[in-house]
Design a protein around this motif. Structure first.
Motif, short mmCIF file in Angstrom:
data_model
loop_
_atom_site.label_atom_id
_atom_site.label_comp_id
_atom_site.label_asym_id
_atom_site.label_seq_id
_atom_site.Cartn_x
_atom_site.Cartn_y
_atom_site.Cartn_z
N CYS A 1 35.58 43.08 55.29
CA CYS A 1 35.23 42.53 53.98
C CYS A 1 34.43 41.23 54.10
O CYS A 1 33.48 41.01 53.35
CB CYS A 1 36.50 42.28 53.16
N ARG A 2 34.80 40.39 55.04
CA ARG A 2 34.09 39.11 55.21
C ARG A 2 32.64 39.32 55.66
O ARG A 2 31.76 38.56 55.25
CB ARG A 2 34.81 38.25 56.24
N ALA B 1 42.46 42.13 44.90
CA ALA B 1 41.77 40.90 44.52
C ALA B 1 41.50 40.02 45.73
O ALA B 1 40.41 39.43 45.86
CB ALA B 1 42.61 40.16 43.48
N ARG B 2 42.47 39.91 46.62
CA ARG B 2 42.29 39.04 47.79
C ARG B 2 41.13 39.51 48.65
O ARG B 2 40.29 38.71 49.08
CB ARG B 2 43.59 39.00 48.61
N ARG B 3 41.07 40.80 48.91
CA ARG B 3 40.01 41.32 49.78
C ARG B 3 38.66 41.33 49.07
O ARG B 3 37.63 41.11 49.70
CB ARG B 3 40.39 42.71 50.29
N ASP C 1 37.73 39.11 47.08
CA ASP C 1 37.29 37.71 47.17
C ASP C 1 36.71 37.38 48.55
O ASP C 1 35.96 36.41 48.68
CB ASP C 1 38.46 36.77 46.88
N ASP D 1 28.89 36.81 48.70
CA ASP D 1 28.15 36.90 47.45
C ASP D 1 27.06 37.95 47.55
O ASP D 1 26.35 38.02 48.57
CB ASP D 1 27.53 35.54 47.11
N ALA E 1 41.12 44.07 39.34
CA ALA E 1 40.54 43.04 40.20
C ALA E 1 39.04 43.25 40.36
O ALA E 1 38.26 42.28 40.35
CB ALA E 1 41.23 43.06 41.56
N ARG F 1 37.21 42.08 37.23
CA ARG F 1 37.06 40.61 37.19
C ARG F 1 35.97 40.14 38.13
O ARG F 1 35.15 39.28 37.78
CB ARG F 1 38.40 39.94 37.53
N SER F 2 35.94 40.70 39.33
CA SER F 2 34.95 40.27 40.32
C SER F 2 33.53 40.63 39.89
O SER F 2 32.61 39.82 40.03
CB SER F 2 35.25 40.90 41.68
N THR G 1 31.82 38.48 37.02
CA THR G 1 31.21 37.20 37.39
C THR G 1 29.78 37.37 37.89
O THR G 1 29.03 36.40 37.98
CB THR G 1 32.02 36.50 38.49
N ARG H 1 29.16 38.19 40.90
CA ARG H 1 29.15 37.83 42.32
C ARG H 1 28.99 39.05 43.21
O ARG H 1 28.35 38.99 44.26
CB ARG H 1 30.43 37.07 42.67
#
Length: 337
Positions: A209-210, A231-233, A235, A239, A256, A259-260, A263, A265
């Protein structure tokens, strides 16, 4: 002339003609004794009972009732189920394997159009085609249409993360070799050596994910994979990242993701959702950075023939004593899609 085994169709009429066009039916009838004018979507009633009593091979597909102990009791001669569609998880009771029947699925054939869809969406998504097309269409007189604005877009040089080296995932991995991309893979059942053979770097889910510009999901729906993209992953994604899901909607936490994406993003391309379909007016439908298609990545239209060709070939292999390419083993029921 040797006696041909008796086979029975159990498949929805709407799907039958596409999966088994006349030339495939002709080829199949050279192998088995089957009536193409009769296909069952229920095993109730005297006609179904008479067919099951003689059936040695059941050719199933979408619309087939679940094959359970009651059905098996009515089909004492049955020795094989050849499924001309994807997963058999919902349609085959474990008792089928306990009785020693052979089960085959055309999931490998169905994986081909799903992989094609995925590659198409990776390319189009990386070019921001969908959001840019919406903006282009909505531009008003006197405002820049910016249809040439492509800074930072394109798949070349990107990092693509695959969640799951499933049948579809492996097809996607093979197709991605034609692109100048870095490929990451998360699959706890794939060794580092096998991942390397597939052309991918094995990583943890969080690391994937990162590091991924585009994430494509190809894992089965299991209790342990529910909301694996939570949601954590989400995030953790960089971007501008794009999430593509052609597997099962439950793998992503819809709230989640909403919501993401709201934005701006990250973006999403979803062929499956949770729930499916999403309720009318769901916020994801209106977002310019989200594309939702109605579960169409799998075999559709002219692609349905792929399933029938695979099924007929499996019947030929079965009767010839050749190992089946789509054989499903009982232990696979726990983790197949």
């Amino acid at each position: 002339m040797p006696r041909r085994p008796v086979a029975v169709f159990a498949i929805a009429p709407w799907a039958f003609g596409g999966i088994f066009p006349s030339d495939l039916v002709t080829r199949l009838r050279q192998l088995v004794d089957i009536d193409p004018a009769t296909t069952f979507t229920s095993f109730e009633g005297p006609a179904a009972a008479a067919a099951l009593a003689e059936a040695e091979i059941l050719l199933t597909g979408w619309g087939c009732p679940r094959v359970d102990a009651r059905v098996l009791a009515a089909a004492p001669r049955l020795r094989a189920i050849v499924h001309a569609a994807g997963t058999v998880k919902a349609g085959v009771d474990p008792v089928v394997f306990e009785r020693g029947l052979v089960v085959s699925s055309a999931a490998e054939a169905n994986a081909v159009p799903v992989a094609d869809y995925t590659i198409a969406m990776l390319v189009l998504g990386a070019k921001r085609v969908f959001s840019r097309a919406r903006r282009y269409a909505a531009a008003v007189e006197g405002e820049p249409k910016d249809w040439l604005s492509g800074d930072g877009t394109g798949l070349n040089g990107r990092t693509v993360g695959l969640i799951g080296a499933s049948r579809v995932g492996r097809h996607v991995l093979r197709r991605l070799r034609a692109f100048d991309v870095e490929i990451l893979l998360y699959d706890p059942y794939v060794s580092a050596a096998e991942a390397a053979r597939l052309g991918a770097e094995p990583v943890s889910m969080d690391d994937l994910c990162r590091r991924s510009d585009l994430v494509t999901v190809h894992a089965p729906a299991l209790p342990e994979t529910r909301h694996m993209l939570d949601a954590r992953r989400l995030d953790l994604l960089p971007d501008g990242a794009i999430v593509i899901n052609t597997a099962r909607g439950s793998l992503i936490d819809t709230e989640a993701l909403t919501r993401s994406c709201a934005t701006g993003r990250i973006s999403a391309i979803l062929d499956v959702t949770d729930p499916e379909p999403l309720p009318p007016g769901h916020p994801l439908f209106a977002m310019p950075n989200v594309l939702i298609t109605p579960h169409l990545a799998g075999a559709q239209g002219r692609e349905l023939r792929l399933l029938g060709e695979f099924a007929v070939a499996e019947v030929s292999r079965l009767l010839g004593g050749v190992p089946l390419l789509g054989r499903v083993e009982p232990e696979q029921l726990a983790y197949i899609a």
